[in-house]
Design a protein around this motif. Structure first.
Motif, PDB file in Angstrom:
ATOM      1  N   THR A  50       0.782  -1.198  -0.033  1.00  0.00           N
ATOM      2  CA  THR A  50       0.015  -0.042  -0.052  1.00  0.00           C
ATOM      3  C   THR A  50       0.917   1.161  -0.066  1.00  0.00           C
ATOM      4  O   THR A  50       2.164   1.083   0.226  1.00  0.00           O
ATOM      5  CB  THR A  50      -0.912  -0.025   1.246  1.00  0.00           C
ATOM      6  OG1 THR A  50      -0.126   0.447   2.398  1.00  0.00           O
ATOM      7  CG2 THR A  50      -1.647  -1.349   1.383  1.00  0.00           C
ATOM      8  N   LEU A  51       0.211   2.293  -0.153  1.00  0.00           N
ATOM      9  CA  LEU A  51       0.914   3.582  -0.214  1.00  0.00           C
ATOM     10  C   LEU A  51       1.442   4.038   1.174  1.00  0.00           C
ATOM     11  O   LEU A  51       2.578   4.392   1.338  1.00  0.00           O
ATOM     12  CB  LEU A  51      -0.204   4.917  -0.578  1.00  0.00           C
ATOM     13  CG  LEU A  51       0.721   6.074  -0.664  1.00  0.00           C
ATOM     14  CD1 LEU A  51       0.107   6.932  -2.072  1.00  0.00           C
ATOM     15  CD2 LEU A  51       0.456   7.145   0.674  1.00  0.00           C
ATOM     16  N   VAL A  52       0.780   3.519   2.199  1.00  0.00           N
ATOM     17  CA  VAL A  52       1.341   3.725   3.631  1.00  0.00           C
ATOM     18  C   VAL A  52       2.542   2.919   3.808  1.00  0.00           C
ATOM     19  O   VAL A  52       3.683   3.383   4.563  1.00  0.00           O
ATOM     20  CB  VAL A  52       0.319   3.362   4.770  1.00  0.00           C
ATOM     21  CG1 VAL A  52       0.933   3.239   6.000  1.00  0.00           C
ATOM     22  CG2 VAL A  52      -0.864   4.487   4.566  1.00  0.00           C
ATOM     23  N   ASN A  53       2.735   1.718   3.332  1.00  0.00           N
ATOM     24  CA  ASN A  53       3.861   1.024   3.155  1.00  0.00           C
ATOM     25  C   ASN A  53       4.996   1.546   2.909  1.00  0.00           C
ATOM     26  O   ASN A  53       6.109   1.704   3.070  1.00  0.00           O
ATOM     27  CB  ASN A  53       3.667  -0.378   2.815  1.00  0.00           C
ATOM     28  CG  ASN A  53       2.772  -1.239   3.670  1.00  0.00           C
ATOM     29  OD1 ASN A  53       1.697  -1.649   3.057  1.00  0.00           O
ATOM     30  ND2 ASN A  53       2.962  -1.833   4.730  1.00  0.00           N
ATOM     31  N   ALA A  54       4.740   2.115   1.575  1.00  0.00           N
ATOM     32  CA  ALA A  54       5.846   2.988   0.835  1.00  0.00           C
ATOM     33  C   ALA A  54       6.351   4.153   1.602  1.00  0.00           C
ATOM     34  O   ALA A  54       7.535   4.358   1.539  1.00  0.00           O
ATOM     35  CB  ALA A  54       5.432   3.378  -0.455  1.00  0.00           C
ATOM     36  N   LEU A  55       5.184   4.926   2.296  1.00  0.00           N
ATOM     37  CA  LEU A  55       5.578   5.919   3.154  1.00  0.00           C
ATOM     38  C   LEU A  55       6.519   5.678   4.186  1.00  0.00           C
ATOM     39  O   LEU A  55       7.371   6.272   4.685  1.00  0.00           O
ATOM     40  CB  LEU A  55       4.166   6.514   3.559  1.00  0.00           C
ATOM     41  CG  LEU A  55       4.333   7.729   4.471  1.00  0.00           C
ATOM     42  CD1 LEU A  55       4.982   8.941   3.808  1.00  0.00           C
ATOM     43  CD2 LEU A  55       3.181   8.191   5.204  1.00  0.00           C
ATOM     44  N   LYS A  56       6.195   4.419   4.897  1.00  0.00           N
ATOM     45  CA  LYS A  56       6.892   3.978   6.046  1.00  0.00           C
ATOM     46  C   LYS A  56       8.489   3.610   5.409  1.00  0.00           C
ATOM     47  O   LYS A  56       9.316   4.046   6.246  1.00  0.00           O
ATOM     48  CB  LYS A  56       6.425   2.566   6.787  1.00  0.00           C
ATOM     49  CG  LYS A  56       7.123   2.088   7.869  1.00  0.00           C
ATOM     50  CD  LYS A  56       6.826   2.967   9.215  1.00  0.00           C
ATOM     51  CE  LYS A  56       7.410   2.444  10.240  1.00  0.00           C
ATOM     52  NZ  LYS A  56       7.031   1.009  10.618  1.00  0.00           N
ATOM     53  N   ALA A  57       8.667   3.371   4.358  1.00  0.00           N
ATOM     54  CA  ALA A  57       9.999   2.977   3.710  1.00  0.00           C
ATOM     55  C   ALA A  57      10.667   4.612   3.467  1.00  0.00           C
ATOM     56  O   ALA A  57      11.882   4.344   3.794  1.00  0.00           O
ATOM     57  CB  ALA A  57       9.850   2.308   2.623  1.00  0.00           C
ATOM     58  N   ILE A  58      10.152   5.232   3.072  1.00  0.00           N
ATOM     59  CA  ILE A  58      10.827   6.637   2.521  1.00  0.00           C
ATOM     60  C   ILE A  58      10.891   7.321   3.658  1.00  0.00           C
ATOM     61  O   ILE A  58      11.992   8.568   3.736  1.00  0.00           O
ATOM     62  CB  ILE A  58      10.349   7.123   1.321  1.00  0.00           C
ATOM     63  CG1 ILE A  58       9.090   7.691   1.299  1.00  0.00           C
ATOM     64  CG2 ILE A  58      10.478   6.182   0.229  1.00  0.00           C
ATOM     65  CD1 ILE A  58       8.177   8.287   0.098  1.00  0.00           C
ATOM     66  N   ARG A  59      10.035   7.566   4.520  1.00  0.00           N
ATOM     67  CA  ARG A  59       9.973   8.418   5.917  1.00  0.00           C
ATOM     68  C   ARG A  59       9.595   7.694   7.108  1.00  0.00           C
ATOM     69  O   ARG A  59       8.481   7.544   7.533  1.00  0.00           O
ATOM     70  CB  ARG A  59       8.689   9.478   5.553  1.00  0.00           C
ATOM     71  CG  ARG A  59       9.049  10.316   4.310  1.00  0.00           C
ATOM     72  CD  ARG A  59      10.202  11.047   4.130  1.00  0.00           C
ATOM     73  NE  ARG A  59      10.331  11.965   2.912  1.00  0.00           N
ATOM     74  CZ  ARG A  59      10.873  11.702   2.109  1.00  0.00           C
ATOM     75  NH1 ARG A  59      11.626  10.467   1.993  1.00  0.00           N
ATOM     76  NH2 ARG A  59      10.915  12.517   0.919  1.00  0.00           N
ATOM     77  N   PRO A  60      10.709   6.744   7.365  1.00  0.00           N
ATOM     78  CA  PRO A  60      10.468   5.882   8.520  1.00  0.00           C
ATOM     79  C   PRO A  60      10.283   6.573   9.762  1.00  0.00           C
ATOM     80  O   PRO A  60       9.795   5.987  10.790  1.00  0.00           O
ATOM     81  CB  PRO A  60      11.678   5.250   8.577  1.00  0.00           C
ATOM     82  CG  PRO A  60      12.749   5.893   7.970  1.00  0.00           C
ATOM     83  CD  PRO A  60      12.133   6.862   6.959  1.00  0.00           C
ATOM     84  N   ASP A  61      10.465   7.929  10.113  1.00  0.00           N
ATOM     85  CA  ASP A  61      10.535   8.512  11.247  1.00  0.00           C
ATOM     86  C   ASP A  61       9.432   9.316  11.523  1.00  0.00           C
ATOM     87  O   ASP A  61       9.115  10.010  12.687  1.00  0.00           O
ATOM     88  CB  ASP A  61      11.673   9.495  11.489  1.00  0.00           C
ATOM     89  CG  ASP A  61      13.147   8.692  11.580  1.00  0.00           C
ATOM     90  OD1 ASP A  61      13.186   7.535  11.860  1.00  0.00           O
ATOM     91  OD2 ASP A  61      13.928   9.461  11.018  1.00  0.00           O
ATOM     92  N   LEU A  62       8.371   9.361  10.725  1.00  0.00           N
ATOM     93  CA  LEU A  62       6.924   9.873  10.913  1.00  0.00           C
ATOM     94  C   LEU A  62       6.273   9.511  12.301  1.00  0.00           C
ATOM     95  O   LEU A  62       6.116   8.325  12.399  1.00  0.00           O
ATOM     96  CB  LEU A  62       6.440   9.909   9.737  1.00  0.00           C
ATOM     97  CG  LEU A  62       6.616  10.580   8.452  1.00  0.00           C
ATOM     98  CD1 LEU A  62       5.594  10.400   7.494  1.00  0.00           C
ATOM     99  CD2 LEU A  62       6.842  12.081   8.714  1.00  0.00           C
ATOM    100  N   GLN A  63       5.826  10.445  12.936  1.00  0.00           N
ATOM    101  CA  GLN A  63       5.211  10.076  13.994  1.00  0.00           C
ATOM    102  C   GLN A  63       3.879  10.904  13.914  1.00  0.00           C
ATOM    103  O   GLN A  63       3.642  11.902  14.795  1.00  0.00           O
ATOM    104  CB  GLN A  63       5.668  10.293  15.240  1.00  0.00           C
ATOM    105  CG  GLN A  63       6.926   9.357  15.653  1.00  0.00           C
ATOM    106  CD  GLN A  63       7.384   9.395  16.946  1.00  0.00           C
ATOM    107  OE1 GLN A  63       6.884   9.898  18.012  1.00  0.00           O
ATOM    108  NE2 GLN A  63       8.371   8.649  17.366  1.00  0.00           N
ATOM    109  N   VAL A  64       2.809  10.497  13.460  1.00  0.00           N
ATOM    110  CA  VAL A  64       1.459  11.078  12.927  1.00  0.00           C
ATOM    111  C   VAL A  64       0.304  10.140  13.077  1.00  0.00           C
ATOM    112  O   VAL A  64       0.553   8.865  12.819  1.00  0.00           O
ATOM    113  CB  VAL A  64       1.837  11.856  11.591  1.00  0.00           C
ATOM    114  CG1 VAL A  64       1.940  11.011  10.501  1.00  0.00           C
ATOM    115  CG2 VAL A  64       0.322  12.781  11.412  1.00  0.00           C
ATOM    116  N   GLN A  65      -0.593  10.463  13.536  1.00  0.00           N
ATOM    117  CA  GLN A  65      -1.644   9.645  13.903  1.00  0.00           C
ATOM    118  C   GLN A  65      -2.757   9.486  12.316  1.00  0.00           C
ATOM    119  O   GLN A  65      -2.474  10.286  11.302  1.00  0.00           O
ATOM    120  CB  GLN A  65      -2.807  10.062  14.824  1.00  0.00           C
ATOM    121  CG  GLN A  65      -2.181  10.121  16.268  1.00  0.00           C
ATOM    122  CD  GLN A  65      -2.197   8.786  16.744  1.00  0.00           C
ATOM    123  OE1 GLN A  65      -1.913   7.724  16.276  1.00  0.00           O
ATOM    124  NE2 GLN A  65      -2.294   9.069  17.902  1.00  0.00           N
TER     125      GLN A  65
END
Length: 322
Positions: A118-133
Protein backbone atom coordinates in the motif's frame (compact mmCIF):
# COMPACT_ATOMS: atom_id res chain seq x y z
CA UNK A 1 -9.89 18.31 37.03
CA UNK A 2 -8.12 16.71 34.09
CA UNK A 3 -4.34 17.06 33.90
CA UNK A 4 -3.32 16.99 30.28
CA UNK A 5 0.16 16.07 29.10
CA UNK A 6 2.06 18.96 27.54
CA UNK A 7 2.26 16.96 24.31
CA UNK A 8 -1.55 16.91 23.96
CA UNK A 9 -2.71 18.44 20.67
CA UNK A 10 -5.57 20.95 20.86
CA UNK A 11 -8.02 20.79 17.97
CA UNK A 12 -10.71 23.48 17.66
CA UNK A 13 -13.83 22.80 15.59
CA UNK A 14 -16.58 25.27 14.73
CA UNK A 15 -20.08 23.92 14.13
CA UNK A 16 -21.50 24.89 10.76
CA UNK A 17 -25.14 25.58 10.00
CA UNK A 18 -25.59 22.24 8.23
CA UNK A 19 -24.27 20.39 11.31
CA UNK A 20 -26.80 21.99 13.69
CA UNK A 21 -28.65 19.33 15.69
CA UNK A 22 -26.20 16.47 15.10
CA UNK A 23 -25.24 14.18 17.97
CA UNK A 24 -21.90 15.27 19.42
CA UNK A 25 -20.00 11.96 19.57
CA UNK A 26 -21.09 11.01 16.06
CA UNK A 27 -20.08 14.40 14.68
CA UNK A 28 -16.58 14.34 16.19
CA UNK A 29 -15.96 10.76 15.04
CA UNK A 30 -16.92 11.74 11.50
CA UNK A 31 -14.75 14.87 11.43
CA UNK A 32 -11.57 13.49 13.00
CA UNK A 33 -10.15 10.53 11.07
CA UNK A 34 -9.06 7.65 13.27
CA UNK A 35 -11.43 8.40 16.18
CA UNK A 36 -14.23 5.91 16.82
CA UNK A 37 -17.39 6.93 18.68
CA UNK A 38 -16.42 4.75 21.65
CA UNK A 39 -13.04 6.51 21.86
CA UNK A 40 -14.77 9.92 21.62
CA UNK A 41 -17.10 8.94 24.46
CA UNK A 42 -14.14 7.89 26.59
CA UNK A 43 -12.46 11.24 25.96
CA UNK A 44 -15.62 13.05 27.04
CA UNK A 45 -15.64 11.15 30.35
CA UNK A 46 -12.03 12.22 30.89
CA UNK A 47 -12.84 15.87 30.17
CA UNK A 48 -10.77 15.97 26.99
CA UNK A 49 -13.62 17.39 24.89
CA UNK A 50 -15.30 20.70 25.66
CA UNK A 51 -18.24 22.51 24.08
CA UNK A 52 -17.99 26.28 24.48
CA UNK A 53 -15.51 25.66 27.27
CA UNK A 54 -17.77 23.30 29.23
CA UNK A 55 -17.75 19.49 29.70
CA UNK A 56 -20.15 17.59 27.49
CA UNK A 57 -21.99 14.30 27.02
CA UNK A 58 -22.02 11.93 24.01
CA UNK A 59 -25.73 12.33 23.19
CA UNK A 60 -25.59 16.12 23.39
CA UNK A 61 -26.83 17.90 20.27
CA UNK A 62 -24.62 20.58 18.82
CA UNK A 63 -25.84 24.00 17.79
CA UNK A 64 -24.79 26.25 14.96
CA UNK A 65 -21.82 28.35 16.10
CA UNK A 66 -20.77 26.01 18.94
CA UNK A 67 -17.01 25.87 19.53
CA UNK A 68 -15.57 22.43 20.23
CA UNK A 69 -12.17 21.81 21.81
CA UNK A 70 -10.70 18.35 21.44
CA UNK A 71 -7.49 17.55 23.33
CA UNK A 72 -5.93 14.65 21.46
CA UNK A 73 -3.44 12.36 23.20
CA UNK A 74 0.25 12.53 22.25
CA UNK A 75 1.10 10.89 18.95
CA UNK A 76 1.72 7.18 19.37
CA UNK A 77 4.92 5.70 17.94
CA UNK A 78 4.56 4.16 14.49
CA UNK A 79 2.88 0.77 14.37
CA UNK A 80 4.53 -2.37 13.04
CA UNK A 81 3.70 -1.50 9.44
CA UNK A 82 6.18 -3.15 7.13
CA UNK A 83 8.20 -0.66 5.04
CA UNK A 84 8.11 -1.42 1.32
CA UNK A 85 9.82 0.49 -1.46
CA UNK A 86 7.27 1.02 -4.23
CA UNK A 87 7.49 3.10 -7.43
CA UNK A 88 5.21 5.94 -6.30
CA UNK A 89 6.36 9.37 -7.54
CA UNK A 90 6.52 12.29 -5.08
CA UNK A 91 5.57 15.53 -6.82
CA UNK A 92 5.71 17.92 -3.85
CA UNK A 93 7.13 17.87 -0.33
CA UNK A 94 7.81 20.31 2.50
CA UNK A 95 8.13 20.06 6.28
CA UNK A 96 4.38 19.44 6.69
CA UNK A 97 3.12 17.40 3.77
CA UNK A 98 4.08 15.04 1.00
CA UNK A 99 2.05 14.69 -2.21
CA UNK A 100 2.18 11.47 -4.21
CA UNK A 101 1.13 10.80 -7.79
CA UNK A 102 -0.43 7.42 -6.98
CA UNK A 103 -0.30 4.83 -9.76
CA UNK A 104 -3.30 2.53 -10.34
CA UNK A 105 -3.32 -0.83 -8.58
CA UNK A 106 -2.07 0.52 -5.24
CA UNK A 107 -4.32 0.70 -2.18
CA UNK A 108 -3.98 3.84 -0.04
CA UNK A 109 -3.58 2.11 3.35
CA UNK A 110 -3.60 -1.45 4.74
CA UNK A 111 -6.99 -3.12 5.08
CA UNK A 112 -8.25 -6.71 5.25
CA UNK A 113 -7.01 -8.41 2.10
CA UNK A 114 -4.50 -5.60 1.43
CA UNK A 115 -1.99 -5.83 4.26
CA UNK A 116 1.02 -5.13 2.02
CA UNK A 117 1.94 -3.11 -1.03
CA UNK A 118 0.00 0.00 0.00
CA UNK A 119 0.94 3.65 -0.21
CA UNK A 120 1.34 3.70 3.58
CA UNK A 121 3.87 0.87 3.38
CA UNK A 122 5.80 2.93 0.84
CA UNK A 123 5.57 6.00 3.08
CA UNK A 124 7.02 4.00 5.98
CA UNK A 125 9.98 3.06 3.77
CA UNK A 126 10.87 6.56 2.58
CA UNK A 127 9.93 8.47 5.76
CA UNK A 128 10.45 5.96 8.61
CA UNK A 129 10.59 8.55 11.40
CA UNK A 130 7.10 9.99 10.90
CA UNK A 131 5.02 10.02 14.08
CA UNK A 132 1.54 11.06 13.06
CA UNK A 133 -1.88 9.61 13.73
CA UNK A 134 -3.58 7.27 13.18
CA UNK A 135 -0.68 4.85 13.59
CA UNK A 136 -2.11 2.22 11.21
CA UNK A 137 -2.50 4.78 8.39
CA UNK A 138 -0.21 7.66 9.40
CA UNK A 139 -0.96 11.06 7.95
CA UNK A 140 -3.75 9.94 5.63
CA UNK A 141 -6.40 12.65 5.22
CA UNK A 142 -8.13 11.39 2.07
CA UNK A 143 -8.03 8.31 -0.13
CA UNK A 144 -8.10 7.20 -3.73
CA UNK A 145 -9.59 3.89 -4.85
CA UNK A 146 -7.12 1.16 -5.75
CA UNK A 147 -7.62 1.57 -9.50
CA UNK A 148 -7.87 5.38 -9.45
CA UNK A 149 -4.61 7.19 -10.18
CA UNK A 150 -3.53 10.68 -9.27
CA UNK A 151 -2.78 13.17 -6.51
CA UNK A 152 -2.89 12.10 -2.89
CA UNK A 153 -1.80 14.29 0.06
CA UNK A 154 -0.25 12.86 3.24
CA UNK A 155 0.53 14.88 6.38
CA UNK A 156 3.99 14.56 7.93
CA UNK A 157 3.07 16.09 11.31
CA UNK A 158 0.01 15.81 13.51
CA UNK A 159 -0.84 19.57 13.43
CA UNK A 160 -0.61 19.44 9.64
CA UNK A 161 -2.93 16.42 9.52
CA UNK A 162 -5.54 18.18 11.64
CA UNK A 163 -5.29 21.36 9.56
CA UNK A 164 -5.73 19.39 6.33
CA UNK A 165 -8.66 17.43 7.75
CA UNK A 166 -10.40 20.69 8.57
CA UNK A 167 -9.91 21.91 4.99
CA UNK A 168 -11.30 18.67 3.56
CA UNK A 169 -14.27 18.81 5.93
CA UNK A 170 -15.06 22.46 5.19
CA UNK A 171 -15.00 21.69 1.45
CA UNK A 172 -12.42 24.42 0.81
CA UNK A 173 -10.21 22.01 -1.13
CA UNK A 174 -10.70 22.01 -4.92
CA UNK A 175 -10.55 18.43 -6.27
CA UNK A 176 -10.72 17.76 -10.01
CA UNK A 177 -10.72 14.45 -11.85
CA UNK A 178 -10.67 13.28 -15.45
CA UNK A 179 -13.20 10.54 -16.20
CA UNK A 180 -14.29 8.69 -19.32
CA UNK A 181 -17.89 7.52 -19.08
CA UNK A 182 -20.11 5.27 -21.20
CA UNK A 183 -22.54 6.88 -23.60
CA UNK A 184 -22.93 10.41 -24.92
CA UNK A 185 -23.49 12.94 -22.13
CA UNK A 186 -25.75 15.57 -23.68
CA UNK A 187 -25.46 18.70 -21.51
CA UNK A 188 -22.10 20.45 -21.76
CA UNK A 189 -22.04 20.72 -17.98
CA UNK A 190 -24.13 19.75 -14.99
CA UNK A 191 -24.35 18.92 -11.30
CA UNK A 192 -25.30 15.65 -9.62
CA UNK A 193 -26.66 16.32 -6.13
CA UNK A 194 -27.64 12.92 -4.73
CA UNK A 195 -26.96 11.48 -1.24
CA UNK A 196 -24.71 8.42 -0.94
CA UNK A 197 -24.53 5.66 1.65
CA UNK A 198 -23.81 1.94 1.90
CA UNK A 199 -25.89 -0.09 -0.57
CA UNK A 200 -28.49 -1.90 1.58
CA UNK A 201 -28.57 -4.85 -0.84
CA UNK A 202 -24.81 -5.24 -1.38
CA UNK A 203 -22.65 -4.06 1.52
CA UNK A 204 -19.42 -3.90 -0.48
CA UNK A 205 -20.90 -1.15 -2.66
CA UNK A 206 -22.17 2.38 -2.17
CA UNK A 207 -25.43 3.69 -3.63
CA UNK A 208 -27.60 6.76 -4.01
CA UNK A 209 -30.19 6.42 -1.24
CA UNK A 210 -32.57 8.97 0.37
CA UNK A 211 -30.97 8.55 3.82
CA UNK A 212 -27.40 8.94 2.54
CA UNK A 213 -24.87 11.65 3.30
CA UNK A 214 -24.88 14.73 1.03
CA UNK A 215 -22.81 14.27 -2.11
CA UNK A 216 -22.29 16.84 -4.87
CA UNK A 217 -20.48 16.26 -8.16
CA UNK A 218 -20.02 18.81 -10.96
CA UNK A 219 -19.02 17.80 -14.48
CA UNK A 220 -18.02 19.48 -17.73
CA UNK A 221 -17.70 17.77 -21.11
CA UNK A 222 -14.18 17.82 -22.55
CA UNK A 223 -14.71 15.60 -25.60
CA UNK A 224 -17.53 13.45 -27.00
CA UNK A 225 -17.16 10.18 -28.90
CA UNK A 226 -19.81 7.95 -30.46
CA UNK A 227 -19.85 5.63 -27.46
CA UNK A 228 -18.27 7.62 -24.62
CA UNK A 229 -17.71 11.08 -23.17
CA UNK A 230 -14.56 12.52 -21.58
CA UNK A 231 -15.43 14.60 -18.53
CA UNK A 232 -13.72 17.07 -16.25
CA UNK A 233 -15.21 16.33 -12.82
CA UNK A 234 -15.10 18.45 -9.67
CA UNK A 235 -16.37 17.08 -6.36
CA UNK A 236 -17.51 19.23 -3.44
CA UNK A 237 -17.81 16.28 -1.09
CA UNK A 238 -15.63 13.19 -0.80
CA UNK A 239 -17.90 10.22 -0.27
CA UNK A 240 -16.61 6.71 -0.89
CA UNK A 241 -16.73 5.90 -4.63
CA UNK A 242 -18.60 9.20 -5.18
CA UNK A 243 -17.78 9.83 -8.84
CA UNK A 244 -18.29 6.19 -9.81
CA UNK A 245 -21.63 6.01 -7.99
CA UNK A 246 -22.92 9.32 -9.32
CA UNK A 247 -21.94 8.56 -12.92
CA UNK A 248 -23.67 5.17 -12.75
CA UNK A 249 -26.70 6.86 -11.16
CA UNK A 250 -27.22 9.10 -14.23
CA UNK A 251 -26.73 6.17 -16.61
CA UNK A 252 -23.16 6.94 -17.64
CA UNK A 253 -20.94 4.64 -15.60
CA UNK A 254 -17.18 5.13 -15.67
CA UNK A 255 -15.57 3.12 -18.46
CA UNK A 256 -13.76 0.09 -17.03
CA UNK A 257 -15.60 0.21 -13.70
CA UNK A 258 -16.80 -3.36 -13.29
CA UNK A 259 -18.21 -2.77 -9.81
CA UNK A 260 -20.71 -0.07 -10.82
CA UNK A 261 -20.83 -0.49 -14.59
CA UNK A 262 -20.97 -4.26 -14.78
CA UNK A 263 -19.27 -6.11 -17.62
CA UNK A 264 -20.35 -3.45 -20.07
CA UNK A 265 -18.64 -3.92 -23.45
CA UNK A 266 -16.48 -1.19 -24.92
CA UNK A 267 -14.99 -0.51 -28.33
CA UNK A 268 -11.35 -0.71 -27.17
CA UNK A 269 -9.57 -2.60 -24.35
CA UNK A 270 -9.55 -0.70 -21.03
CA UNK A 271 -7.06 -1.86 -18.36
CA UNK A 272 -8.92 -0.37 -15.37
CA UNK A 273 -11.50 2.22 -14.45
CA UNK A 274 -10.86 5.43 -16.39
CA UNK A 275 -10.62 7.83 -13.44
CA UNK A 276 -7.67 10.10 -12.63
CA UNK A 277 -7.33 12.64 -9.78
CA UNK A 278 -5.60 15.31 -11.81
CA UNK A 279 -5.77 18.53 -9.76
CA UNK A 280 -5.75 19.76 -6.15
CA UNK A 281 -5.89 23.25 -4.68
CA UNK A 282 -5.57 23.70 -0.93
CA UNK A 283 -3.77 25.76 1.73
CA UNK A 284 -0.38 24.75 3.11
CA UNK A 285 -0.80 24.13 6.86
CA UNK A 286 2.13 26.17 8.20
CA UNK A 287 2.30 29.12 5.78
CA UNK A 288 -1.34 29.60 4.76
CA UNK A 289 -0.20 29.81 1.15
CA UNK A 290 -2.51 28.41 -1.52
CA UNK A 291 -0.92 25.65 -3.58
CA UNK A 292 -2.14 24.21 -6.89
CA UNK A 293 -0.90 20.83 -8.08
CA UNK A 294 -1.72 19.02 -11.31
CA UNK A 295 -0.65 15.74 -12.88
CA UNK A 296 -1.35 14.62 -16.46
CA UNK A 297 -3.15 11.46 -17.51
CA UNK A 298 -0.92 8.41 -17.09
CA UNK A 299 0.14 6.41 -20.12
CA UNK A 300 -2.47 3.64 -19.81
CA UNK A 301 -5.37 6.13 -19.98
CA UNK A 302 -3.76 8.21 -22.72
CA UNK A 303 -3.40 5.00 -24.73
CA UNK A 304 -7.15 4.32 -24.32
CA UNK A 305 -8.02 7.79 -25.64
CA UNK A 306 -5.68 7.38 -28.61
CA UNK A 307 -7.30 4.04 -29.45
CA UNK A 308 -10.81 5.54 -29.26
CA UNK A 309 -9.84 8.42 -31.54
CA UNK A 310 -8.36 5.93 -33.98
CA UNK A 311 -11.64 3.98 -33.97
CA UNK A 312 -13.54 7.22 -34.61
CA UNK A 313 -11.33 8.05 -37.60
CA UNK A 314 -11.71 4.55 -39.03
CA UNK A 315 -15.47 4.35 -38.38
CA UNK A 316 -15.23 1.23 -36.19
CA UNK A 317 -18.73 0.37 -34.93
CA UNK A 318 -19.37 1.25 -31.30
CA UNK A 319 -20.49 -1.82 -29.32
CA UNK A 320 -22.32 0.07 -26.60
CA UNK A 321 -23.76 3.21 -28.12
CA UNK A 322 -26.14 4.90 -25.62
Amino acid sequence: MTTRPQEAIRLVLQISEREHGERLDKLIASRVTGMSRSFVQQMMKQGEILVNGEPCKPAQRVRYGDRLEVYLPPVAPPSDLEPEYLPIPVIYEDDDIIVFDKPPGIVTHPAPGHEHGTLVNALKAIRPDLQVQPSHRPGIVHRLDKDTSGLLVVAKTEPARLALLEQWHSRSVVKKYTALVHGVVEPDSGTIDAPISRDPRERTKMAVVPWGRPAITHFRVIERFRCATLLDVTIETGRTHQIRVHCAFIGHSVVGDQQYGGDRPFCVPVPRQFLHARYLRFTLPSTGQTIELETPLPYDLRHVLEAIRQCEREGVPCSNRA
